[in-house]
Each structure stands twice: as C-alpha cells, then as structure tokens.
Design a protein around this motif. Structure first.
Motif, short mmCIF file in Angstrom:
data_model
loop_
_atom_site.label_atom_id
_atom_site.label_comp_id
_atom_site.label_asym_id
_atom_site.label_seq_id
_atom_site.Cartn_x
_atom_site.Cartn_y
_atom_site.Cartn_z
N GLU A 279 22.71 32.53 -23.31
CA GLU A 279 21.55 31.70 -23.46
C GLU A 279 21.02 31.03 -22.39
N ALA A 280 22.01 30.45 -21.61
CA ALA A 280 21.97 29.64 -20.29
C ALA A 280 21.38 30.76 -19.25
N MET A 281 22.31 31.83 -19.48
CA MET A 281 21.85 32.85 -18.34
C MET A 281 20.24 33.24 -18.38
N ALA A 282 20.00 33.57 -19.57
CA ALA A 282 18.52 34.05 -20.02
C ALA A 282 17.75 32.93 -19.32
N ASN A 283 18.19 31.66 -19.50
CA ASN A 283 17.18 30.73 -19.14
C ASN A 283 17.16 30.59 -17.71
N GLY A 284 17.99 31.20 -16.73
CA GLY A 284 18.01 31.05 -15.47
C GLY A 284 18.72 29.95 -14.67
N LEU A 285 19.70 29.20 -15.45
CA LEU A 285 20.48 28.12 -15.34
C LEU A 285 21.65 28.60 -14.24
N PRO A 286 22.08 27.74 -13.17
CA PRO A 286 23.38 27.84 -12.46
C PRO A 286 24.33 27.57 -13.62
N THR A 311 38.32 17.18 -9.56
CA THR A 311 37.81 17.17 -8.21
C THR A 311 37.11 18.54 -7.88
N LYS A 312 37.63 19.50 -8.35
CA LYS A 312 37.04 20.87 -8.24
C LYS A 312 35.63 20.95 -8.92
N TRP A 313 35.52 20.43 -10.01
CA TRP A 313 34.15 20.52 -10.69
C TRP A 313 33.15 19.81 -10.05
N VAL A 314 33.59 18.60 -9.58
CA VAL A 314 32.72 17.69 -8.69
C VAL A 314 32.19 18.40 -7.52
N LYS A 315 33.24 18.81 -6.81
CA LYS A 315 32.80 19.60 -5.65
C LYS A 315 31.81 20.92 -5.99
N GLN A 316 32.13 21.49 -6.99
CA GLN A 316 31.27 22.88 -7.46
C GLN A 316 30.01 22.31 -7.83
N ILE A 317 29.85 21.28 -8.41
CA ILE A 317 28.34 20.87 -8.89
C ILE A 317 27.69 20.21 -7.65
N LYS A 318 28.25 19.82 -6.84
CA LYS A 318 27.38 19.13 -5.66
C LYS A 318 26.96 20.23 -4.66
N MET A 319 27.93 21.28 -4.91
CA MET A 319 27.48 22.60 -3.97
C MET A 319 26.14 23.37 -4.33
N ILE A 320 26.04 23.19 -5.65
CA ILE A 320 24.90 24.07 -6.28
C ILE A 320 23.46 23.74 -5.67
N LYS A 321 22.69 24.54 -5.11
CA LYS A 321 21.41 24.50 -4.63
C LYS A 321 20.33 24.94 -5.94
N LEU A 322 19.42 23.99 -6.31
CA LEU A 322 18.51 24.62 -7.38
C LEU A 322 17.65 25.40 -6.62
N ARG A 323 17.23 26.53 -7.48
CA ARG A 323 16.40 27.56 -7.01
C ARG A 323 15.03 27.86 -7.84
N ARG A 325 13.51 28.80 -10.86
CA ARG A 325 14.23 29.12 -12.34
C ARG A 325 13.53 30.19 -13.11
N LEU A 326 12.00 30.27 -12.93
CA LEU A 326 11.16 31.34 -13.24
C LEU A 326 11.80 32.61 -12.87
N ILE A 327 11.99 32.93 -11.58
CA ILE A 327 12.34 34.15 -11.00
C ILE A 327 13.87 34.47 -11.50
N ASP A 328 14.53 33.60 -11.39
CA ASP A 328 15.94 33.74 -11.65
C ASP A 328 16.02 34.22 -13.44
N SER A 329 15.25 33.49 -14.33
CA SER A 329 15.18 33.81 -15.72
C SER A 329 14.69 35.05 -16.14
N SER A 330 13.68 35.46 -15.14
CA SER A 330 12.92 36.70 -15.38
C SER A 330 14.07 37.88 -15.14
N ASN A 331 14.75 37.77 -13.94
CA ASN A 331 15.71 38.63 -13.38
C ASN A 331 16.94 38.93 -14.43
N ASN A 332 17.11 37.55 -14.63
CA ASN A 332 18.41 37.60 -15.44
C ASN A 332 18.39 38.03 -17.11
#
Length: 359
Positions: A279-286, A311-323, A325-332
C-alpha cells in the motif's frame, strides 16, 4: 462452488484480514461462486455491514485458543450444515491442522492451507501438529516463496501475491492537506508513518528511540492499536515525545493517511509479505523496513532494508530526499500491477490455479 475462508487470527484491520476480505468481495461477484468467512472473534459492526453489502455471510466461532475441542466440533457442524466444496484456511503455522482436520471429517474435498508469514509464536505446538497438518492439507498456497518454504518445507505450493486495489492507494494531495491540517503539522514537518497492530512483531517501541535521535521537525504517526499500546504511550511520555507522536487508533481509510506521510517505516522483528508495504509503495512513499522483512516484497527495488540499529535508522531517515509523490505513485502502481499485485487479477488466478484445480 461454495467456499469457507477462515481467519485463524482476529478478523479486523490487519494484513491477513485484508487478504480475506478483498478476495472474498471479488470472488462473490464471480458466477457460480458462493463465499463465506469464518472469524474467531466478535467483528466490528462496520466490517459486518461491509461484508453483508457484498453478499458475504460471516460466521463467528469463539474458543479456538481457549477451548479447541469445542471449536473443532462446532466447525465440523458448520461445515456439514452448509455443504462446502472447499475450506481456505489463512494462517502461518501447522496449527491450521485444526480447521483442515475438521474439514476432512465433514467431507470437504478441497482443504487449502495459506501461509502468510515466516514464523510462529507457538513453536512447540507447530512441531507437534506437523504430522496431522500434512495428513489433512491437500492444497498449499503462500503469499511468497519465503512463507511457503517456511510452512510447507519441500512440498510444492502456489504463490498468490498479496494484491490490493491499487488505484485506491494512489497519492492524493487533497488528502495530504486535510490530514496534515487536522494534526496541525507544518509544511516543513517530516512525517514518519507506521500502520499495524501494536505488538512485539511490529516493534513500534523501536521507532520512539529512533525519533528521539532525530531533529524536532520529524514527527511520527502510529495507526492502529494492540497489546503494546500502554507501553508505547508510557515510553512517549518518558522520552518527552508527546508533541511529536500522533496516535490515530484503527482507521478504515489508511490510504488517506499514507498521503499525509513523508516516509513509511516498518521495524518488524519478523514478517511474511506485509500488505501495508504494498500500500505504501502504491502511494509513492519512501520506505524503510527492518532486515527481518522478506526481500521478496521489494518488487520495485526501492526499499531500504536496515538492521534494527537506532543509529543506522536515524542515518537512513536523514538521507532520504523527498520527491514528486504523484509521479512516484503512478509509476509504482504500474510496476506493482505488472508484478502481480492487482487484487482483481490475483483473485482470478486464485480461482483458476487453486479452487478449480483437480485434486
């Protein structure tokens, strides 16, 4: 054909229930198909109405865990009374032998075990019931290869992906604006989101430790309820996160809340193929998930699998760049559909490959 779909867990707003309800609704529209559902719990009145409007009969038999012999005999009576052609049992262990044996003694010819996970909390009982399980099951189905190998070992099984109504989960800007306004979120707030039962498996307590290490602009929305609710609430208070954590309870419109999120997080200790990730993939979410989640779910090759290290989760969350979503959702959605995650196509596949196949 008359089929009884059985939920061995409570029938509510969870992954296995989503599979049962979605497929029952579609099957009920097919010619010469009569689908009923059996639940072990008192079902929410709104869900009852939803099933009734889809012409699906709901039966409730309590005592599966507390009085299994009473449950077993009651199930035999139900199966005989309604003269079912097939029983379709949904669970994650050989404890499904209870329903399969009842079906055998009631004369039900098609006895399906459907594996939805890769582990069970009842390991001893799972070992004890292995032999009767193998005796009474004559069709084997799994949500993915890992879940099938876990339960069926070297026996052959069919894989039916956990499909959803993909278009229902497409990103919606209006829903995002409405939900974020409701919870007084600022434009610059980054909303982490989790959907699921509050329990040991889903591991929401871990997310609070992660949130504590993130800047103030990061917020967390927890959708659901469960036995760990009081512990989560207490930890929110102890960590001083009351103004950064949103509790919604169980909701019937998860797709609207997904649009309000910026990052989906699932730190589960074990999983088969969680519906909510699809469901989250269909919505285009990271999406960030624990490395205990089956990698088969990553059909779009975009998920981040991270070990349960704060530590690893904090680092990964900070690395995510928001894109966008409408395009990502449609493609997904296109990608998911091509990989077999359209629930309507999967229901047809189930009918052709499982229900209609000769024994």
């Amino acid at each position: 054909m008359k089929v009884l779909m059985v939920s061995t867990n409570n029938l509510d707003r969870n992954g296995i229930s989503t599979f049962i309800i979605n497929n029952a609704k579609i099957m009920a529209t097919r010619p010469r198909m009569d689908i009923d559902i059996l639940a072990p719990n008192d079902v929410d009145s709104n869900l009852k109405k939803e099933l009734q409007s889809a012409n699906i009969d709901l039966f409730i038999l309590h005592d599966r865990d507390s009085k299994p012999l009473h449950y077993f005999s009651s199930l035999i009576s139900l199966l005989r009374k309604n003269n079912y052609d097939a029983i379709h049992v949904n669970g994650s262990s050989t404890i499904m032998a209870i329903e399969l044996a009842a079906a055998f003694f009631a004369g039900v010819k098609i006895r399906i075990a459907h594996s939805h996970n890769t582990v069970t909390e009842h390991k001893k009982l799972n070992r004890l019931l292995r032999i009767p399980f193998e005796i009474f099951v004559n069709r084997r189905v799994a949500c993915n290869n890992a879940a099938g190998k876990w339960l069926f070992r070297n026996e052959k099984f069919d894989i039916i992906d956990n499909g959803i109504f993909l278009k229902d989960y497409q990103y919606n800007q209006d829903n995002r604006t409405e939900i974020r306004k409701k919870f007084k979120l600022n434009k610059n707030d980054i909303l982490l989101g989790n959907v699921g039962k509050f329990n040991y498996q889903k591991n929401q307590l871990f997310l609070l430790d992660v949130l504590k290490q993130l800047p103030e602009k990061y917020k967390l929305i927890l959708i659901g309820n469960g036995p760990d609710f009081k512990d989560i609430l207490l930890k929110v208070d102890i960590l001083g996160l009351s103004d950064r954590v949103i509790f919604t309870g169980v909701v019937n419109d998860v797709q609207r809340y997904l649009s309000a999120m910026d990052i989906f997080v699932l730190p589960s200790r074990f999983e088969g193929q969680p519906f909510v990730v699809i469901e989250a993939m269909a919505n285009g979410l990271p999406i960030i998930v624990s490395d205990h989640v089956s990698r088969e779910v990553d059909v779009i090759n975009k998920l981040s699998f991270i070990s349960l290290s704060i530590t690893k989760w904090v680092k990964q969350i900070k690395m995510i760049k928001l894109r966008n979503r409408l395009i990502d959702s449609s493609n997904n959605i296109l990608n998911l559909s091509s990989h077999g995650y359209d629930v309507e196509k999967n229901a047809d596949k189930f009918y052709e490959n499982v229900y209609s196949k000769k024994i």
